[in-house]
Design a protein around this motif. Structure first.
Motif, PDB file in Angstrom:
ATOM      1  N   ARG A   4      66.132 -78.646  -3.020  1.00 53.23           N
ATOM      2  CA  ARG A   4      67.234 -79.100  -3.870  1.00 53.23           C
ATOM      3  C   ARG A   4      66.776 -79.294  -5.314  1.00 53.23           C
ATOM      4  NH1 ARG A   4      68.921 -82.592  -0.768  1.00 53.23           N
ATOM      5  NH2 ARG A   4      67.836 -84.439  -1.541  1.00 53.23           N
ATOM      6  N   GLY A   5      65.581 -79.858  -5.498  1.00 51.01           N
ATOM      7  CA  GLY A   5      65.080 -80.069  -6.853  1.00 51.01           C
ATOM      8  C   GLY A   5      64.878 -78.773  -7.607  1.00 51.01           C
ATOM      9  N   LEU A   6      64.353 -77.767  -6.923  1.00 49.85           N
ATOM     10  CA  LEU A   6      64.164 -76.463  -7.559  1.00 49.85           C
ATOM     11  C   LEU A   6      65.506 -75.824  -7.917  1.00 49.85           C
ATOM     12  CD1 LEU A   6      61.342 -74.986  -5.271  1.00 49.85           C
ATOM     13  CD2 LEU A   6      61.106 -76.296  -7.388  1.00 49.85           C
ATOM     14  N   LEU A   7      66.502 -75.985  -7.035  1.00 54.11           N
ATOM     15  CA  LEU A   7      67.833 -75.440  -7.290  1.00 54.11           C
ATOM     16  C   LEU A   7      68.471 -76.127  -8.493  1.00 54.11           C
ATOM     17  CD1 LEU A   7      70.190 -73.617  -6.367  1.00 54.11           C
ATOM     18  CD2 LEU A   7      70.931 -75.495  -4.882  1.00 54.11           C
ATOM     19  N   ASP A   8      68.363 -77.453  -8.559  1.00 56.39           N
ATOM     20  CA  ASP A   8      68.936 -78.185  -9.692  1.00 56.39           C
ATOM     21  C   ASP A   8      68.300 -77.751 -11.002  1.00 56.39           C
ATOM     22  OD1 ASP A   8      70.584 -79.574  -7.989  1.00 56.39           O
ATOM     23  OD2 ASP A   8      69.274 -81.324  -7.837  1.00 56.39           O
ATOM     24  N   GLU A   9      66.998 -77.526 -10.974  1.00 53.90           N
ATOM     25  CA  GLU A   9      66.299 -77.107 -12.188  1.00 53.90           C
ATOM     26  C   GLU A   9      66.794 -75.745 -12.661  1.00 53.90           C
ATOM     27  OE1 GLU A   9      63.676 -77.433 -15.355  1.00 53.90           O
ATOM     28  OE2 GLU A   9      64.208 -78.946 -13.845  1.00 53.90           O
ATOM     29  N   LYS A  10      67.000 -74.833 -11.731  1.00 55.83           N
ATOM     30  CA  LYS A  10      67.455 -73.495 -12.089  1.00 55.83           C
ATOM     31  C   LYS A  10      68.894 -73.489 -12.619  1.00 55.83           C
ATOM     32  CE  LYS A  10      64.341 -70.261 -11.189  1.00 55.83           C
ATOM     33  NZ  LYS A  10      64.004 -69.150 -12.115  1.00 55.83           N
ATOM     34  N   LEU A  11      69.717 -74.373 -12.076  1.00 56.75           N
ATOM     35  CA  LEU A  11      71.141 -74.393 -12.440  1.00 56.75           C
ATOM     36  C   LEU A  11      71.462 -75.476 -13.462  1.00 56.75           C
ATOM     37  CD1 LEU A  11      72.739 -73.888  -8.896  1.00 56.75           C
ATOM     38  CD2 LEU A  11      72.348 -72.159 -10.662  1.00 56.75           C
ATOM     39  N   ARG A  12      70.453 -75.967 -14.141  1.00 57.57           N
ATOM     40  CA  ARG A  12      70.670 -77.075 -15.070  1.00 57.57           C
ATOM     41  C   ARG A  12      71.677 -76.726 -16.155  1.00 57.57           C
ATOM     42  NH1 ARG A  12      65.445 -79.914 -17.465  1.00 57.57           N
ATOM     43  NH2 ARG A  12      65.360 -80.504 -15.260  1.00 57.57           N
ATOM     44  N   GLY A  13      71.663 -75.501 -16.622  1.00 58.44           N
ATOM     45  CA  GLY A  13      72.586 -75.117 -17.687  1.00 58.44           C
ATOM     46  C   GLY A  13      73.971 -74.743 -17.214  1.00 58.44           C
ATOM     47  N   GLU A  14      74.208 -74.790 -15.916  1.00 58.74           N
ATOM     48  CA  GLU A  14      75.510 -74.395 -15.362  1.00 58.74           C
ATOM     49  C   GLU A  14      76.443 -75.573 -15.141  1.00 58.74           C
ATOM     50  OE1 GLU A  14      76.282 -71.273 -15.041  1.00 58.74           O
ATOM     51  OE2 GLU A  14      74.261 -70.616 -15.621  1.00 58.74           O
ATOM     52  N   GLY A  15      76.040 -76.757 -15.558  1.00 59.46           N
ATOM     53  CA  GLY A  15      76.865 -77.936 -15.349  1.00 59.46           C
ATOM     54  C   GLY A  15      76.532 -78.638 -14.050  1.00 59.46           C
ATOM     55  N   PRO A  16      77.020 -79.881 -13.864  1.00 52.87           N
ATOM     56  CA  PRO A  16      76.708 -80.641 -12.651  1.00 52.87           C
ATOM     57  C   PRO A  16      77.332 -80.005 -11.414  1.00 52.87           C
ATOM     58  CG  PRO A  16      78.405 -81.759 -13.931  1.00 52.87           C
ATOM     59  CD  PRO A  16      77.916 -80.627 -14.773  1.00 52.87           C
TER      60      PRO A  16
END
Length: 657
Positions: free
Chosen positions: A249-261
């Motif tokens: 989950r942490g890796l996914l959040d990092e990758k999608l950080r610029g896509e909004g919450p």
């Protein structure tokens, strides 16, 4: 890294390997080496041969009278990396050593380190070469003596003339860990490891995958868990069957950080097509990186020393998933739930001595891929395997303590964990199986409470114990193999379910239970009137309204308490109810301030000795009990000191395996 942990890891190596110790006696000799553009050519005189060990190049002679003096201790000669400023790789067949960055045709002279009697280049020994008749690995044994004293240890911490080590930590540690090593062998453990802890995107220069510098916290976390997979390999080495669930989950959040919450409803995340694509990339990368590191660790820890059954790291379709679907009008798309665990396949992998790795991706029977929450997946896999333990490695440090006293709570019962969640207003959503709360918590607190919730799920469904382990170097080993040094929080299932304080209505059941033992002489006679008077000191285990076990705890002055009238119905004596009742009484005694417990027995002495009680005399009893001791019955007295709750946790582990 603590010295205690280093010693533990070193001890583990001693269990599976052996160390060859040899001395080479050399007088003086010479050899030459020439560097070409990429090769180190070593020219050696007759009778010499080349050895290479751990990136060191060693030139040693065969034993010849011209180059050895039998009655002298003489040095070995070695060319080390620092001497040539390059990395040396050995090829023992051709005696050529590849060198990076070496200057062409550079000559290096090897000579004796004692600096005496060195020959010049081109000189040859005129002494005849004569074999001595023994191997270079053997001592000559003609220059030794027997010393009537302790052999000095490597750390040289000796006390006076006795030669006994000042710091017996290793002995105490090894003795203390031996029981845990034995009890954990051949058990199944499921480890949930967030990929961030392994820091798979951090290289040796401290840069992440996009070339940005990592924060000081990230670097510290990298060093804290630098040996995590090495420690997992230690668990495997000690005979533990391991399933690793990697949380991405942490890796996914990092990758999608610029896509909004992300969209989250009732504690569960909506996974759209883009998120699924990124998750596939990150989960695949994490899986292969963990496989690579862990496979290396397994080989380094002794993968080839298990009778040809060296372990591998395996992964595959060990679980199937199903979609969450539409809940409250929200389409969760590619978010899934655990559907089935292929228990037989995992057991077969464990039978092959393999470590199983799972990610948060699950495939449905129709071939679709879904994202399953890794914490929930770990709990489901552990429950299906009836694992002995489920271990959640925390992203951030966390523990439980009492607000008033500040005392750290190191272990919880299942019922206590449920009450803890209720006090924090955390509840499970029946439609999604997620733990949610109307309160806003810090991320670390939310993560801690959520993992407690999934731990309770696993315990309810058959797992014996759950551990929440803090992220520090060696914390996994300390939590599992030490009594007092663990940094985690343990949650146990309710082994004492059904045990409660007795009430007057239980007197008849207690009398019926103890009467056969009184008639056989195991218990001293207790009139019903006495039991009715002391009913508040009795505890009973009941089922369907029947008293199946009982025990009595009486407090005395000076922190003493007596355990008596311990009885179990005959058909339940091999089910662990006697141990459960004894440990329950010990916990009650400790909680009430009695750290020293004693029992009186005439026939069941061995049973108490096996559970840590030591024989004492009448004079060791508290004064008020000493005055009431029946000298005609001559009961033997056994006593046990309990220093803390961890003593009882360890004792419980011994009988509830």
């Amino acid at each position: 890294m603590s010295s205690e942990l280093l010693r533990f890891r070193f001890t583990t190596k001693l269990l599976i390997g052996f160390f060859g110790i040899f001395a080479i006696q050399v007088s003086q000799f010479e050899a030459h080496a020439a560097f070409t553009s990429s090769t180190l050519l070593v020219h050696k005189p007759r009778g010499f041969r080349l050895l290479s060990f751990d990136r060191d190049l060693v030139v040693v002679p065969t034993i010849q009278r011209a180059h050895a003096q039998r009655r002298k201790k003489l040095p070995t000669i070695a060319l080390r990396e620092r001497d040539v400023s390059s990395q040396v790789y050995s090829d023992m067949d051709t005696h050529q050593f590849s060198v990076e960055g070496a200057a062409p045709e550079k000559s290096i002279e090897f000579s004796s380190t004692n600096g005496t009697n060195q020959k010049q280049d081109g000189e040859k020994s005129q002494e005849p070469e004569e074999e001595l008749g023994f191997s270079i690995l053997e001592q000559t044994m003609d220059n030794v003596e027997i010393v009537p004293d302790y052999r000095p240890t490597m750390n040289q911490h000796l006390s006076g003339k006795s030669g006994i080590a000042d710091d017996p930590f290793f002995v105490k540690m090894f003795r203390g860990s031996a029981n845990y090593i034995a009890r954990h062998r051949a058990t199944t453990m499921v480890l949930h490891i967030p990929a961030e802890l392994i820091n798979i995107h951090v290289n040796k220069k401290g840069l992440n995958e996009v070339g940005e510098s990592n924060s000081a916290d990230s670097k510290e976390r990298f060093h804290s868990y630098e040996h995590l997979l090495d420690d997992v390999a230690v668990l495997w080495l000690l005979g533990i069957k391991i399933v690793i669930v990697i949380g991405c989950r942490g890796l996914l959040d990092e990758k999608l950080r610029g896509e909004g919450p992300p969209v989250v409803h009732k504690g569960i995340r909506v996974t759209d097509e883009m998120a699924l694509r990124v998750l596939k990339e990150e989960a695949g990368y994490a899986r292969f990186e963990v496989e690579r590191q862990l496979a290396k660790a397994l080989k380094r820890k002794g993968g080839g020393l298990t009778g040809g059954m060296g372990g591998n790291v395996v992964s595959g379709n060990f679980v199937t998933a199903q979609p969450v679907g539409v809940r409250d009008g929200i389409d969760f798309m590619y978010t899934g739930l655990l559907r089935r665990v292929e228990v037989g396949k995992i057991n077969q992998a464990h039978a092959n001595n393999d470590v199983v790795i799972l990610t948060s991706l699950g495939v449905s029977p129709s071939g679709e891929i879904f994202s399953v929450k890794s914490e929930s997946l770990a709990a489901g896999v552990a429950s299906s395997l009836s694992a002995n333990k489920i271990i959640y490695l925390l992203n951030d440090p966390g523990h439980i303590r009492e607000q008033d006293s500040g005392n750290v709570i190191m272990s919880l019962r299942l019922s206590e964990a449920k009450r803890l969640l209720a006090n924090f207003e955390v509840h499970v959503d029946n439609s999604t199986g997620e733990y949610v709360s109307s309160n806003k918590f810090e991320p670390s607190v939310k993560d801690f409470l959520e993992k407690i919730g999934f731990s309770t799920n696993a315990l309810v469904n058959g797992v014996k114990r759950a551990h929440l382990v803090c992220p520090s170097d060696g914390s996994l080993l300390e939590e599992l193999f030490t009594r007092d040094d663990g940094t985690g929080t343990m949650i146990s299932r309710d082994l004492y379910d059904g045990i409660r304080r007795a009430i007057p209505e239980d007197v008849a059941g207690i009398m019926e239970l103890i009467r056969p033992l009184i008639e056989s002489g195991n218990l001293v006679e207790r009139p019903q009137a006495i039991i009715e008077k002391e009913i508040h000191t009795f505890f009973v285990y009941t089922r369907d309204g029947l008293v199946l076990a009982c025990g009595q705890l009486k407090r005395y002055e000076g922190g003493y308490a007596e355990i008596g009238c311990l009885a179990v119905e005959k058909s339940y004596r091999k089910s662990g109810k006697g141990d459960a009742m004894l440990t329950y009484l010990e916990r009650i005694g400790l909680k009430s301030g009695a750290g020293t417990l004693f029992v009186l027995s005439t026939q069941t002495m061995q049973w108490f000795i096996e559970r840590g009680f030591d024989p004492v005399t009448v004079n060791d009893l508290p004064m008020s009990r000493r005055e009431n001791y029946d000298h005609n019955r001559k009961s033997k007295i056994y006593m046990k000191n309990i220093s803390g709750i961890r003593d009882l946790d360890a004792e419980e582990l011994m009988w509830d395996r």
